[in-house]
Design an enzyme around this catalytic site. Structure first.
Site, short mmCIF file in Angstrom:
data_model
loop_
_atom_site.label_atom_id
_atom_site.label_comp_id
_atom_site.label_asym_id
_atom_site.label_seq_id
_atom_site.Cartn_x
_atom_site.Cartn_y
_atom_site.Cartn_z
N CYS A 195 -115.59 31.28 97.69
CA CYS A 195 -114.75 32.47 97.54
C CYS A 195 -113.30 32.21 97.94
O CYS A 195 -113.03 31.40 98.82
CB CYS A 195 -115.26 33.60 98.42
SG CYS A 195 -117.00 33.91 98.29
N ARG B 151 -111.59 26.58 93.53
CA ARG B 151 -112.60 26.61 94.58
C ARG B 151 -113.97 26.97 94.04
O ARG B 151 -114.98 26.74 94.70
CB ARG B 151 -112.19 27.63 95.66
CG ARG B 151 -110.90 27.26 96.36
CD ARG B 151 -110.38 28.43 97.15
NE ARG B 151 -111.19 28.74 98.30
CZ ARG B 151 -111.07 28.15 99.49
NH1 ARG B 151 -110.14 27.25 99.68
NH2 ARG B 151 -111.83 28.49 100.49
N TRP C 7 -117.98 33.81 94.87
CA TRP C 7 -119.00 32.82 94.52
C TRP C 7 -120.29 33.38 95.09
O TRP C 7 -120.44 33.46 96.31
CB TRP C 7 -118.63 31.49 95.15
CG TRP C 7 -119.32 30.31 94.57
CD1 TRP C 7 -118.99 29.65 93.42
CD2 TRP C 7 -120.43 29.60 95.11
NE1 TRP C 7 -119.83 28.58 93.23
CE2 TRP C 7 -120.72 28.53 94.24
CE3 TRP C 7 -121.23 29.76 96.25
CZ2 TRP C 7 -121.77 27.63 94.48
CZ3 TRP C 7 -122.26 28.87 96.48
CH2 TRP C 7 -122.52 27.83 95.60
N ASN D 100 -114.93 36.26 102.77
CA ASN D 100 -115.40 34.93 102.43
C ASN D 100 -116.33 34.51 103.58
O ASN D 100 -115.96 34.64 104.74
CB ASN D 100 -114.18 34.00 102.33
CG ASN D 100 -114.54 32.59 101.92
OD1 ASN D 100 -115.69 32.32 101.62
ND2 ASN D 100 -113.55 31.72 101.89
N GLY D 101 -117.54 34.01 103.26
CA GLY D 101 -118.46 33.61 104.33
C GLY D 101 -119.81 34.30 104.15
O GLY D 101 -120.08 34.87 103.09
N GLU E 97 -122.43 7.47 93.09
CA GLU E 97 -121.24 8.28 92.87
C GLU E 97 -120.99 8.48 91.36
O GLU E 97 -120.63 9.57 90.91
CB GLU E 97 -120.03 7.62 93.56
CG GLU E 97 -118.69 8.28 93.35
CD GLU E 97 -118.62 9.74 93.80
OE1 GLU E 97 -119.55 10.24 94.44
OE2 GLU E 97 -117.61 10.38 93.46
N LYS F 191 -120.91 12.08 89.49
CA LYS F 191 -119.78 12.53 88.67
C LYS F 191 -120.27 12.96 87.30
O LYS F 191 -119.88 14.01 86.79
CB LYS F 191 -118.73 11.41 88.48
CG LYS F 191 -117.86 11.06 89.67
CD LYS F 191 -116.84 12.10 90.05
CE LYS F 191 -117.44 13.03 91.06
NZ LYS F 191 -117.18 12.74 92.47
N GLU G 295 -122.35 16.29 87.45
CA GLU G 295 -121.69 17.54 87.82
C GLU G 295 -120.70 18.05 86.77
O GLU G 295 -120.52 19.25 86.64
CB GLU G 295 -121.05 17.47 89.22
CG GLU G 295 -119.78 16.70 89.37
CD GLU G 295 -119.21 16.81 90.81
OE1 GLU G 295 -118.61 15.83 91.26
OE2 GLU G 295 -119.34 17.86 91.45
N HIS H 184 -139.95 -0.87 90.42
CA HIS H 184 -140.85 -0.10 91.29
C HIS H 184 -141.00 1.33 90.79
O HIS H 184 -141.44 2.20 91.52
CB HIS H 184 -140.34 -0.14 92.73
CG HIS H 184 -140.27 -1.52 93.29
ND1 HIS H 184 -141.39 -2.25 93.60
CD2 HIS H 184 -139.22 -2.33 93.55
CE1 HIS H 184 -141.04 -3.45 94.04
NE2 HIS H 184 -139.72 -3.51 94.01
N LYS I 136 -115.50 24.11 94.90
CA LYS I 136 -114.77 22.96 95.45
C LYS I 136 -115.06 22.77 96.94
O LYS I 136 -115.39 21.69 97.38
CB LYS I 136 -113.26 23.16 95.21
CG LYS I 136 -112.39 22.05 95.76
CD LYS I 136 -112.66 20.76 95.02
CE LYS I 136 -111.87 19.57 95.54
NZ LYS I 136 -112.42 18.30 95.05
O1 M6R Z 1 -114.91 18.58 101.11
P1 M6R Z 1 -116.08 17.65 101.33
O2 M6R Z 1 -115.73 16.22 101.10
O3 M6R Z 1 -116.75 17.88 102.63
O4 M6R Z 1 -117.12 18.07 100.18
C1 M6R Z 1 -118.39 17.50 100.13
C2 M6R Z 1 -119.04 17.74 98.78
O5 M6R Z 1 -119.22 19.12 98.58
C3 M6R Z 1 -118.22 17.17 97.62
O6 M6R Z 1 -117.95 15.83 97.80
C4 M6R Z 1 -118.97 17.37 96.29
O7 M6R Z 1 -120.11 16.57 96.27
C5 M6R Z 1 -118.06 17.03 95.11
N1 M6R Z 1 -118.06 18.12 94.16
C6 M6R Z 1 -118.45 15.84 94.36
O8 M6R Z 1 -117.59 15.55 93.31
#
Ligand code: M6R
Length: 608
Positions: free
Chosen positions: A2, A27, A72, A97-98, A481, A485, A488, A504, A603
């Site tokens: 949020c 965000r 959110w 927010n929270g 990673e 990517k 997501e 395996h 985000k």
């Molecule tokens: O702000 P942070 O690095 O703590 O965030 C951690 C994850 O939420 C963040 O890396 C998330 O996995 C990304 N969207 C990946 O691209």
């Protein structure tokens, strides 16, 4: 997660609120809304979908005091009735927010007192609670403060009352919120980027702070209720650094910013021939002397950075290292080692699970704590004893890119400092590592020059449903990673395995429809990796290999080789990350997804 914007001014604040919300879009959100005092009434507009939709609804809305929100969903589905602001008796308006953990008992109590709930949110209890105190004669500040004592959970809040048209109340605990200081006007926002068109002078509120804000003045009270002075800081984040420029997406811009972000992160060592613990804080030398192991805690992409660092820390510095997902660690019964250095990694520094994990570690008796983070004013940086700030600049795209590679740079510096302190680094080796680091910006630029070729390669993924990523050793986390990517932002199901694990289990999945993407650095595991790639090819799997020079892996039918410009030794994971970022980006373009704001994701994950 949020986003909040609020303003009290002499001019119409609706354009300021809308622009602020637009800037917080990155965000992540599913609905948006605002409320202003217009002609002596609370005028609220809400919509599901984009801020652009809210803009259309608010053409005739105006007022000099208002609060706005991007939501959110946590409690209650994304819908207009659940969108913020929430109102009580057309008197009080609140954005939040929270998460309020005790909202069910509060809701029962407030319902019994006659409050009618019109949403499924936890936030609605806050607005009715404030109303219940306000209607009994408390000031808006006191009504809010009393209500806060009844809440369990995390919040950043903006509060207004219709009969108090010159005052905005805000509060924070566990969720980020800052104030913007203008000339004859004041603002609140979840982060500074929302306010840059109106001011760059900001006050970072601290945990438990409550503020009473008017046009010409403000008062801030700390968690104990005492009036306090917080410094006004001039934000270094420029309007330009959060604008898209000529790029199509923030993710693309941020991928291309990596050479500069890495160079900026290396600033502390750019002219030195040796590296000192002080770059991690004044007390770093003493802490590093006292520790005998490393515990890294992080989430998502930051967790992957930690996994790479484990290889470096154990091999170069000879120090045992464990890496844990923060959301698991915080609830696990672990055996604490008070002599461990706890390293939290985070782009935002506001990730709820990582914060909770650090608090948990501290509660277990860990005193040596280090935050490696991209946001100077974040909760994690304030909480940890030692800190290293990556200098990636604002990262707007939900998919983390430059934050990851700069975290790796920071972790390599940490490795060198610890190796040196343990007598495992000769002067010549130290100089060589520093030279290699200084070469990184140029080396990353050369990899980025592969962009047109990778864009072409991505066309072959347009119809794929699944993908398998392979890596070995310190490149296994890079495969993880790459898979993260791709999934997501393109929504293609992707898995990553250490290549040696193929036989395996995952080999059963391989057929002509399963593209297999492999990272092939020219290192000691190359021949092992080649055997694994043969296993894939023999099952009809199509291979996409990012291979260093002199690996002698040749393109042939079903084997697509992307030649990397150079091998970077220990720093190779950083270089091999870039083509996987570009691949995910261009596959997402093929798929037509919302690259910077992928569905269901936020985000900064500021709630559990
Ligand atoms: O702000 P942070 O690095 O703590 O965030 C951690 C994850 O939420 C963040 O890396 C998330 O996995 C990304 N969207 C990946 O691209």
């Amino acid at each position: 997660m949020c986003g909040i914007v609020g303003a009290v001014a002499q001019r119409n604040v609706v354009p300021i609120l809308l622009e602020g919300l637009q800037r917080l879009e990155y965000r992540g959100y599913d609905s948006a809304g605002l409320v202003v005092i217009q002609d002596g009434q609370l005028q609220r507009e809400r919509s599901t979908g984009r801020v652009a939709d809210l803009r259309l609804k608010t053409t005739g809305t105006h007022g000099t005091l208002g609060i706005a929100h991007t939501r959110w969903a946590t409690h209650g589905v994304p819908s207009e009735r659940n969108a913020h602001p929430h109102l009580s008796n057309n008197l009080i308006g609140v954005v939040h927010n929270g998460i309020i953990e005790n909202y069910e008992s509060l809701r029962t109590r407030l319902s019994a007192a006659g409050y009618v709930f019109t949403s499924d949110t936890d936030t609605e209890v806050i607005v009715h609670l404030i109303h219940s105190h306000y209607k009994n004669g408390a000031s808006l500040l006191d009504a809010t403060r009393t209500s806060l004592t009844e809440l369990i959970g995390a919040y950043a809040l903006g509060v207004i009352a219709v009969d108090n048209p010159d005052q905005l109340i805000c509060a924070r605990r566990g969720s980020p919120l800052l104030m913007g200081v203008g000339v004859g006007e004041h603002f609140i926002a979840s982060d500074v980027s929302a306010l840059l068109p109106v001011t760059n002078r900001v006050i970072y509120l601290e945990e438990g702070d409550v503020a009473e804000i008017e046009r010409q003045s403000y008062r801030i009270f700390n968690a104990s209720g005492a009036e306090v002075t917080r410094p006004v800081q001039v934000s270094k984040i420029s309007n330009e650094s959060v604008s898209l420029g000529t790029y199509r997406h923030y993710m693309q811009k941020e991928i291309h910013e990596q050479p500069q972000a890495i160079a900026d992160t290396l600033e502390s060592v750019c002219n030195s021939t040796s590296i000192i613990p002080g770059i991690f804080g004044a007390e770093a030398a003493a802490s590093f002397d006292a520790v005998n192991s490393i515990l890294i805690l992080a989430c998502g992409t930051s967790y992957h950075a930690g996994l790479v660092a484990r290889y470096w820390l154990e091999e170069i510095a000879g120090i045992p290292c464990t890496v844990e997902i923060a959301s698991e660690y915080r609830y696990r019964t672990s055996v604490p080692n008070p002599k461990a250095l706890v390293v939290v990694l985070s782009q935002s520094g506001e990730t709820a699970d990582t914060q909770a994990a650090l608090n948990h570690a501290m509660a277990l008796g860990h005193v040596h704590t280090l935050a490696i983070c991209n946001v100077a004013e974040s909760a994690l940086v304030r909480l940890a004893k030692l800190r290293f700030l990556t200098r990636a600049g604002p990262e707007i795209g939900v998919a983390s890119t430059k934050a990851f590679t700069t975290q790796l740079v920071a972790l390599f510096l940490l490795t060198l400092v610890l190796a040196k302190q343990r007598g495992r680094l000769t002067e010549a080796q130290e100089r060589q590592h520093l030279n290699d680091l200084r070469h990184l910006p140029a080396a990353t630029q050369k990899v980025l020059d592969l962009e047109p070729k990778i864009a072409k390669l991505a066309e072959q993924f347009a119809t794929k449903q699944h993908a398998l990523f392979l890596g070995r050793g310190m490149h296994y986390p890079i495969a993880l990673e790459g898979a993260l990517k791709l999934k997501e932002i393109s929504y293609i199901h992707a898995e990553a395995y250490p290549a040696g694990e193929l036989k395996h289990g995952p080999l059963a999945l391989v057929d002509k429809d399963m593209p297999v993407i492999s990272v092939a650095p020219n290192d000691v595991l190359l021949e092992k990796l080649k055997s694994n790639l043969h296993e894939v090819r023999a099952r009809g799997g199509e291979l996409f290999v990012f291979a260093d020079a002199n690996t002698h892996i040749r393109s042939e039918d079903g084997v697509h080789i992307m030649q990397m410009p150079e091998h970077a030794g220990y720093l190779s994971p950083i270089l091999h990350t870039l083509p996987l970022q570009l691949l995910a980006y261009y596959v997402a373009l093929q798929k037509g997804t919302d690259v910077d704001k992928p569905r269901n994701l936020a985000k900064s994950v500021t709630v559990e």
